[in-house]
Scaffold this active site. Structure first.
Site, PDB file in Angstrom:
ATOM      1  N   ARG A  80       0.798  -1.227   0.000  1.00  0.00           N
ATOM      2  CA  ARG A  80       0.000   0.000   0.000  1.00  0.00           C
ATOM      3  C   ARG A  80       0.825   1.268   0.000  1.00  0.00           C
ATOM      4  O   ARG A  80       0.456   2.251  -0.639  1.00  0.00           O
ATOM      5  CB  ARG A  80      -0.935  -0.025   1.207  1.00  0.00           C
ATOM      6  CG  ARG A  80      -1.986  -1.086   1.037  1.00  0.00           C
ATOM      7  CD  ARG A  80      -2.822  -1.292   2.262  1.00  0.00           C
ATOM      8  NE  ARG A  80      -3.840  -2.301   1.973  1.00  0.00           N
ATOM      9  CZ  ARG A  80      -4.675  -2.792   2.880  1.00  0.00           C
ATOM     10  NH1 ARG A  80      -4.613  -2.378   4.133  1.00  0.00           N
ATOM     11  NH2 ARG A  80      -5.568  -3.690   2.544  1.00  0.00           N
TER      12      ARG A  80
ATOM     13  N   ARG B 242       1.784  -2.287   6.931  1.00  0.00           N
ATOM     14  CA  ARG B 242       1.007  -3.514   7.083  1.00  0.00           C
ATOM     15  C   ARG B 242       0.578  -4.040   5.716  1.00  0.00           C
ATOM     16  O   ARG B 242       0.158  -3.273   4.860  1.00  0.00           O
ATOM     17  CB  ARG B 242      -0.231  -3.240   7.932  1.00  0.00           C
ATOM     18  CG  ARG B 242      -1.169  -4.424   8.018  1.00  0.00           C
ATOM     19  CD  ARG B 242      -2.302  -4.178   8.960  1.00  0.00           C
ATOM     20  NE  ARG B 242      -3.269  -3.193   8.503  1.00  0.00           N
ATOM     21  CZ  ARG B 242      -4.169  -3.415   7.548  1.00  0.00           C
ATOM     22  NH1 ARG B 242      -4.217  -4.586   6.926  1.00  0.00           N
ATOM     23  NH2 ARG B 242      -5.013  -2.470   7.198  1.00  0.00           N
TER      24      ARG B 242
ATOM     25  N   HIS C 132      -5.668   5.282   6.687  1.00  0.00           N
ATOM     26  CA  HIS C 132      -6.373   4.006   6.821  1.00  0.00           C
ATOM     27  C   HIS C 132      -6.068   3.243   8.108  1.00  0.00           C
ATOM     28  O   HIS C 132      -6.951   2.642   8.703  1.00  0.00           O
ATOM     29  CB  HIS C 132      -6.014   3.140   5.613  1.00  0.00           C
ATOM     30  CG  HIS C 132      -6.702   1.816   5.562  1.00  0.00           C
ATOM     31  ND1 HIS C 132      -8.072   1.690   5.651  1.00  0.00           N
ATOM     32  CD2 HIS C 132      -6.219   0.552   5.436  1.00  0.00           C
ATOM     33  CE1 HIS C 132      -8.402   0.404   5.574  1.00  0.00           C
ATOM     34  NE2 HIS C 132      -7.298  -0.304   5.460  1.00  0.00           N
TER      35      HIS C 132
END
Lengths: 587, 249
Positions: A294, A395, A361
């Site tokens: 991401r 992550r 996020h």
């Protein structure tokens, strides 16, 4: 076993869990299953917790597609994806537990998508080459949360779990010896403030998106509880690592997530260049293409929009395209996403490419915990997104749900060990310890309700905090801007002293808890900003153009922030890299 | 300069035991607004249309993407989720009121705990032996899974109870949502081992017999859950179960 039960009967420990998302509920189930009675606190009915928003999937190396996947490979991908900042032993434990966790959820009745043979189907997420994520349409988090909610209800019906829904955690109760002996909370309807004695308190209070004003998080994800215990002496670790999800629909009230699974199933990112569609991720990352991690995808979109000025119609937006996919596949595997986009944007993604932009996020950072999920305050545990342990500097998609379950499993063991080993239980703690904390919290309320009639609007302060944090402490970070952001946060803290509440009633008045949470958000915002300012390198989600490379020699270490009256004080501890040797991260 | 505004009329109530009253608000219009954004505007600056200072309107919400079920309210006479209701699609003045089948706590905020109590009553769970590793769960055909998934998306939002004429002060009816969950758990390969317990739970005075087949629930459900299908199936099941019960006597 019998002996253990005997011991427990004598001690009969009191346990409190704060937070009713996946991590909190898993912790509750693990403890209730062993016969422990416990209290479960939550801002909302637990079935409405933010875990419902997780869309795409949950990782576990079950190797159901004949690809030779293994827990070790999952471990390898996670550590590499996290840019080697995570302590490796707990990550390995999580990856090894993955397949068993999927089996458990399957037995609980989670409606995972199936293969033609009736087995659990798997899909691929960013940062891996394996189909490793089990999923239930695009509402995986909702389906997992409901499964746990149902099991908790079963224990509730049996009298083992008592729920306190509609209560806001205010603080831990800490005795003279520095041991956590319970918690102080406020009822959001009656505004009653109460202390609850407990031998162990487990915080499972989730993310911090509200600090950034708008994010993909639910509005209860404000980090207030984590900040409160940080201000009471708990370390906050790796606060600078904030995940920006590449694909969200920008909105005035929130940034609505468009799951990474859209790209797992073949969705492509593009924008126009020289009048033709340009698939920039496929060009820049020929191996992983649209499924890079991401942080890399978000930076690429920023580059396209800000640096190359190639956003759609000059706006900060790019296309996420599924118009070429089989409508049947979209229906069964991406239905929820299509529904959200259609409802909120009024366009059909099956016909028109979606317009998206990165948004805040997830927080990789969180309360510092040891391998038993215990903070540096004895008796105070943390689990789920509110702690820092499993994701390093970035992550991987579909790993957060897994870390909630695994953390909860650890709690089931470590809270038992801790309470069994306690010299004296909470019943022997003098009542003055509780009275003192109650008074301290009550005074804050009294002051806000009686005298907060200043000119500053708390909602305006929140808005300014969110805008500064989003602009300067997300995808691209410059030291000068971080410094200015911290000055701004201090200014806001100063203005906070002159706030006025536009409702000072004593019944179901959300202005009061909001004002309290705002103060805690400001304190935690400083931790994030100061931690980012100090780390002069680029690693995972933390990217500084002035220091574009990872610097293991100086920065392969965990940030630990400690609260002082003059602001966050940072110290560092080495990362356990004993299992996989750090190497450059290139996709 | 765009001077378009949004006109709202909101039913308010200070406390559960006090009378309700109406207040009107006017806020600046922006494209892509939903009802939540309008309420947030009022929260930041609670001034009525007449220029009177007032308290902020209190309402319930959380995820803002129609998956948590919190923000149900009556909007222009229709019960729905405030987050997914776009201002552009509404007639003005936009009339907001709390749901009527649940006790009001304050303004648009209601207490839906009775729905969670019903889930306890119907034993809405799979009674697993324990969370230790006991191997994989039962296999399931994808077609069955797909059907079950429709029911498992119920967010306990309360819209179906709101529109059901049989849910009223004179009745104890638990409402359609809980019945849909009985259908869900009774179809699961493990859950069906205890289906009789769940059937028993919906045979009482608060149970399925209350349904008068008005079919409002299925139209109001924001997730299009086939609630009436579930009720029809359960009625069939219970008929057989009843006959078997008589035979056993």
């Amino acid at each position: 076993m019998a002996l253990e039960r005997e011991k427990r009967k004598m001690k009969n420990p009191k346990i409190a869990i704060v937070g009713g998302g996946l991590a909190g509920l898993m912790s509750a189930i693990k403890l209730a299953e062993k016969g422990y009675a416990l209290s479960l606190f939550s801002l909302v009915p637990v079935k409405r917790s933010h875990s419902v928003c997780a869309q795409g999937g949950i990782n576990a190396a079950k190797n159901l597609k004949g690809e030779g996947d293994s827990p070790w490979q999952h471990f390898e991908d996670t550590v590499y994806g996290g840019d080697f900042l995570a302590n490796q032993p707990p990550v390995k434990g999580m990856c090894e537990a993955g397949p068993g966790i999927i089996d458990l959820l399957d037995r609980m009745g989670v409606m995972f998508n199936r293969t033609p043979e009736g087995l659990i189907d798997m899909r691929r997420f960013g940062g891996t080459k394996y189909n490793r994520a089990a999923f239930a349409g695009t509402t995986t988090g909702q389906q997992l949360l409901y499964a746990l909610d149902e099991q908790v209800r079963r224990y509730e019906a049996a009298g083992l779990i008592k729920k306190y829904e509609g209560w806001d955690f205010l603080s831990a109760v800490i005795d003279e010896a520095g041991i956590c002996r319970g918690l102080c909370a406020m009822n959001l309807t009656t505004l009653e403030v109460r202390t609850f004695p407990a031998d162990a308190v487990v915080l499972a209070t989730g993310g911090i998106g509200y600090i950034f004003g708008k994010s993909t998080n639910s509005i209860i994800c404000n980090g207030s509880a984590a900040s409160a215990v940080y201000q009471q002496g708990a370390y906050y670790a790796n606060g600078e690592f904030i995940q920006i999800h590449p694909s969200t629909i920008p909105g005035e009230d929130k940034l609505r997530l468009i799951s990474e699974s859209v790209r797992s199933e073949g969705g492509r990112l593009w924008t126009y260049k020289d009048g033709k569609p340009w698939y920039f991720l496929e060009e820049w990352h020929p191996e992983y293409k649209n499924l890079v991690p991401r942080d890399i995808a978000s930076r690429a979109i920023y580059k396209v929009c800000y640096e190359l000025k190639l956003g759609i119609e000059g706006k900060n937006l790019v296309y996420l395209d599924i118009t070429h996919l089989d409508p049947k596949l979209i229906e069964t595997k991406l239905g929820g996403v299509v529904e959200i986009y259609q409802k909120f944007m009024g366009e059909d993604p099956r016909k028109v490419p979606m317009k998206i932009f990165p948004g805040m996020h997830y927080s990789m950072g969180g309360l510092w915990v040891d391998y038993n999920q215990m903070t540096n305050i004895p008796g105070l545990f943390a689990v789920g997104e509110c702690e820092y342990q499993y994701h390093g500097a970035n992550r991987l998609g579909a790993n957060s749900l897994l870390s909630c379950f695994y953390g909860g499993m650890i709690i089931g063991r470590s809270v038992v060990e801790y309470t069994t080993g306690l010299q004296s239980g909470v019943d022997s703690v003098p009542s003055t310890v509780f009275e003192r904390e109650l008074k301290r919290q009550q005074q804050i309320n009294d002051q806000l309700l009686r005298s907060a009639d200043g000119p500053e609007n708390p909602y305006q302060i929140h808005k300014e905090m969110g805008e500064w944090m989003t602009e300067h402490v997300t995808v691209i970070r410059y030291n000068k801007n971080l410094q200015e952001t911290d000055h701004k946060l201090q200014e806001l803290l100063d203005r906070y002293k002159k706030i006025g509440l536009n409702d000072r009633g004593n019944w179901a008045n959300p202005s009061l808890p909001f004002a309290r949470q705002l103060y805690n958000m400001l304190q935690l915002a400083r931790v994030i900003t100061i931690s980012a300012l100090a780390r002069n390198e680029s690693r995972g989600a933390h990217y500084k153009p002035e220091f574009p490379n990872r610097d293991d020699e100086n920065w392969l270490k965990t940030t630990k922030a400690r609260f002082t009256l003059h602001g966050p004080e940072l110290s560092y501890e080495p990362v356990d890299v004993s299992l996989i040797k750090p190497r450059p991260r290139t996709y | 300069m765009d001077t378009k505004t949004v006109h709202l009329k909101i039913k308010r109530q200070r406390r559960p035991d006090e009378a309700s009253y109406w207040e009107e608000f006017e806020i600046p219009y922006r494209p892509n607004m939903n009802v939540i954004i309008a309420l947030q505007d009022i929260q930041k600056n609670p001034v009525t249309r007449q220029g009177q200072k007032t308290t902020p309107v209190v309402w319930d919400c959380n995820c803002l993407e129609e998956v948590c079920g919190a923000c149900s309210m009556i909007i222009n006479g229709q019960v729905r989720q405030a987050c997914s209701t776009l201002i552009d699609k509404l007639h003005q003045p936009i009339v907001l009121a709390p749901m009527t089948k649940f006790p009001v706590i304050r303004d648009l905020l209601v207490d839906r705990s009775r729905m969670f109590e019903s889930l306890k009553k119907i034993k809405g769970w799979i009674p697993i032996d324990g969370t230790y590793d006991l191997g994989p769960g039962p296999r399931m055909a994808e077609s069955e899974r797909r059907k079950a998934y429709e029911f498992s998306r119920c967010m306990t939002c309360g819209c179906c109870l709101e529109v059901c004429p049989q849910v009223n002060p004179l009745s104890e009816f638990m409402g359609p949502a809980a019945l849909g969950q009985v259908r869900l758990f009774n179809a699961h390969p493990t859950g069906q081992m205890n289906k009789a317990e769940r059937w028993e739970a919906i045979m009482g005075p608060d149970g399925i017999a209350n349904c008068s087949n008005d079919q409002n629930c299925v139209k109001a459900c924001p997730k299009n859950i086939p609630l009436t299908e579930a009720i029809a199936e359960l009625n069939r099941d219970l008929t057989f179960y009843g006959i078997l019960g008589l035979l056993r006597r």
